[in-house]
Design an enzyme around this catalytic site. Structure first.
Site, PDB file in Angstrom:
ATOM      1  N   HIS A   1       0.875  -1.171   0.000  1.00  0.00           N
ATOM      2  CA  HIS A   1       0.000   0.000   0.000  1.00  0.00           C
ATOM      3  C   HIS A   1       0.908   1.216   0.000  1.00  0.00           C
ATOM      4  CE1 HIS A   1      -2.816   2.979   1.666  1.00  0.00           C
ATOM      5  NE2 HIS A   1      -3.811   2.155   1.396  1.00  0.00           N
TER       6      HIS A   1
ATOM      7  N   ASP B   1       3.372  -4.167   7.768  1.00  0.00           N
ATOM      8  CA  ASP B   1       2.073  -3.516   7.663  1.00  0.00           C
ATOM      9  C   ASP B   1       1.011  -4.581   7.923  1.00  0.00           C
ATOM     10  OD1 ASP B   1      -0.304  -2.314   6.986  1.00  0.00           O
ATOM     11  OD2 ASP B   1       0.326  -1.656   5.002  1.00  0.00           O
TER      12      ASP B   1
ATOM     13  N   GLN C   1      -4.192  -5.279   6.892  1.00  0.00           N
ATOM     14  CA  GLN C   1      -5.133  -6.254   6.341  1.00  0.00           C
ATOM     15  C   GLN C   1      -5.002  -7.631   6.988  1.00  0.00           C
ATOM     16  OE1 GLN C   1      -7.570  -5.524   4.444  1.00  0.00           O
ATOM     17  NE2 GLN C   1      -6.955  -3.453   3.837  1.00  0.00           N
TER      18      GLN C   1
ATOM     19  N   LYS D   1     -10.276  -0.895  10.680  1.00  0.00           N
ATOM     20  CA  LYS D   1     -10.409  -2.070   9.821  1.00  0.00           C
ATOM     21  C   LYS D   1     -10.716  -3.334  10.632  1.00  0.00           C
ATOM     22  CE  LYS D   1      -7.155  -0.306   6.327  1.00  0.00           C
ATOM     23  NZ  LYS D   1      -8.088  -0.030   5.212  1.00  0.00           N
TER      24      LYS D   1
ATOM     25  N   CYS E   1      -4.780   2.351  -3.771  1.00  0.00           N
ATOM     26  CA  CYS E   1      -3.569   2.891  -3.136  1.00  0.00           C
ATOM     27  C   CYS E   1      -2.393   1.925  -3.282  1.00  0.00           C
ATOM     28  CB  CYS E   1      -3.812   3.207  -1.661  1.00  0.00           C
ATOM     29  SG  CYS E   1      -5.081   4.458  -1.378  1.00  0.00           S
TER      30      CYS E   1
END
Length: 407
Positions: free
Chosen positions: A120, A197, A200, A223, A363
């Site tokens: 991302h 990261d 997700q 999220k 993104c």
């Protein structure tokens, strides 16, 4: 449905009482259960005071709520200490904190930064900035057409002069799982640190930062059933202790004189100004909700839903799913194209049919360019979705080419 696949408690999510559409955009932001909404409101109604700054009962209660949220996050991701948990505005600000406070302080023209092409923009642009300002070499680790990273590519990129590796645990385009264990092991073998990261992954997969041996991990509350405006940075204590503050100002100091300051201990030296205590309390409520349902149960349901949607989408002529041909490697994310139809038109048609999806570059423009795709449509699932919503989505997708004038 298998007896091991739980039904979602749809009544826990107030938005579904008034939303007539099928919401399939949880990779962008998840819906919130009532307990999360109540927790944020309750803070303002019952605890509203500036935490960490007062010694009167209301402020002490606000401080306790804020620090209890930190403890909950610590337990949820398997950190060693709450001191390793820093609250930020979102995952983007957490990654930028590491870029400024670790990257700019530790990288030199002799060093290499490795960033996966699948990142991302939030885990790519900060490292472009660090490379530009420090002169460090920036190398992109390329993935295959299914989003996979080969052993050869990992070995090619992570060299003895590598100082930092940035990698998403799960791609927000393909849903593919990065081989974190291999990447982290390779990075540590040359003395590099790894910025993971987890935006997700943390909402969908059980996370244990100690077992993973991650150096840094960033994710966002919004999220994972929590509120917007709250993010988390996990960092190994020894690294955080060596890093200077990213922002300076109120509350992140031990003492100040006209000549300088002594910064507060972890994690407060990274939390300048008035904190989002209400949001943190709501994040704790989200974690409590995960505990009540069981993240293992959520994983099983999301895997079931992903297979249901994947099989249905794969059967529609002219539709192409980006990424793996195995539904298990999509983590609820199905990005796709339709022959002859722009993704924005796909999204508009689905919207007219009461289906909410994302369309565009997500993104992640370098990844789409690497895969030879200009843009795509993306449906993303979460525990609370139903097969009826997926059927509505599939019916709409199956009609797109006909409605656009194709036979």
């Amino acid at each position: 449905m298998s007896e091991n696949i739980i039904d979602p408690r749809r009544e826990d999510f107030p938005i579904f009482e008034c939303l007539g559409a099928a919401y399939l955009d949880s990779a962008a932001t998840s819906q919130k259960p009532r307990c999360v909404i109540d927790a944020e409101r309750d803070f303002y109604e019952k605890l509203n005071s500036n935490p960490l700054r007062g010694f009167y009962p209301l402020s002490l209660a606000a401080t306790e709520a804020y620090e209890n949220a930190r403890k909950a996050v610590c337990r949820f991701i398997g950190a060693q200490s709450p001191k390793e948990i820093v609250f930020t505005n979102n995952a983007t600000s957490a990654i930028n904190l590491v870029a400024y406070s670790y990257g700019l302080e530790n990288l030199t023209p002799c060093d290499r930064i490795v960033v996966s092409i699948a990142e991302h923009h939030s885990n790519m642009l900060p490292w472009q900035m660090v490379a530009s300002k420090t002169g460090a070499e920036l190398v992109y680790m390329k993935c295959g057409e299914h989003g996979e990273f080969s052993d050869e590519e990992i070995e090619r990129c992570i060299t003895p002069n590598t100082k930092l590796v940035a990698i998403a645990a799960v791609s927000n385009v393909t849903g593919a799982h990065a081989p974190l264990e291999k990447i982290i092991s390779a990075a540590h073998s040359v003395g590099a640190v790894v910025m993971v990261d987890g935006a997700q992954s943390v909402p969908h997969l059980k996370t244990d930062v100690q077992s993973l041996d991650a150096d840094f991990l960033a994710f966002s509350a919004h999220k994972m059933l929590g509120p917007m405006g709250v993010g988390v940075l996990y960092g190994k204590r020894r690294l955080l202790e060596e890093m200077p503050p990213f922002l300076t100002g109120g509350e992140m100091i031990e003492s100040v004189t006209v000549k300088g300051a002594v910064y507060a201990e972890l994690p407060h030296k990274f939390e300048a100004g008035t904190v989002n205590a209400a949001g943190a309390a709501a994040l704790k409520a989200a974690i409590d909700y995960y505990d009540g349902v069981g993240i293992d149960n959520m994983e099983r349901r999301e895997l079931f839903l992903t297979k249901y949607a994947f099989d249905g989408l794969s059967a529609i002529p002219g539709v192409h799913i980006i990424g793996s041909d195995d539904h298990k490697n999509h983590t609820g994310i199905l990005s796709f194209t339709v022959d002859g139809v722009h993704p924005h038109d796909i999204s508009e048609i689905l919207s007219s049919d009461g289906v909410c999806i994302r369309a565009g570059h997500h993104c992640a423009q370098p990844l789409l360019a690497h895969l030879g795709v200009h843009a795509s449509a993306r449906a993303s699932l979460m525990y609370y979705n139903t097969t009826q919503e997926i059927d509505r989505f599939l019916e709409s997708v199956s009609s797109i080419r006909r409605r656009m004038g194709y036979r």
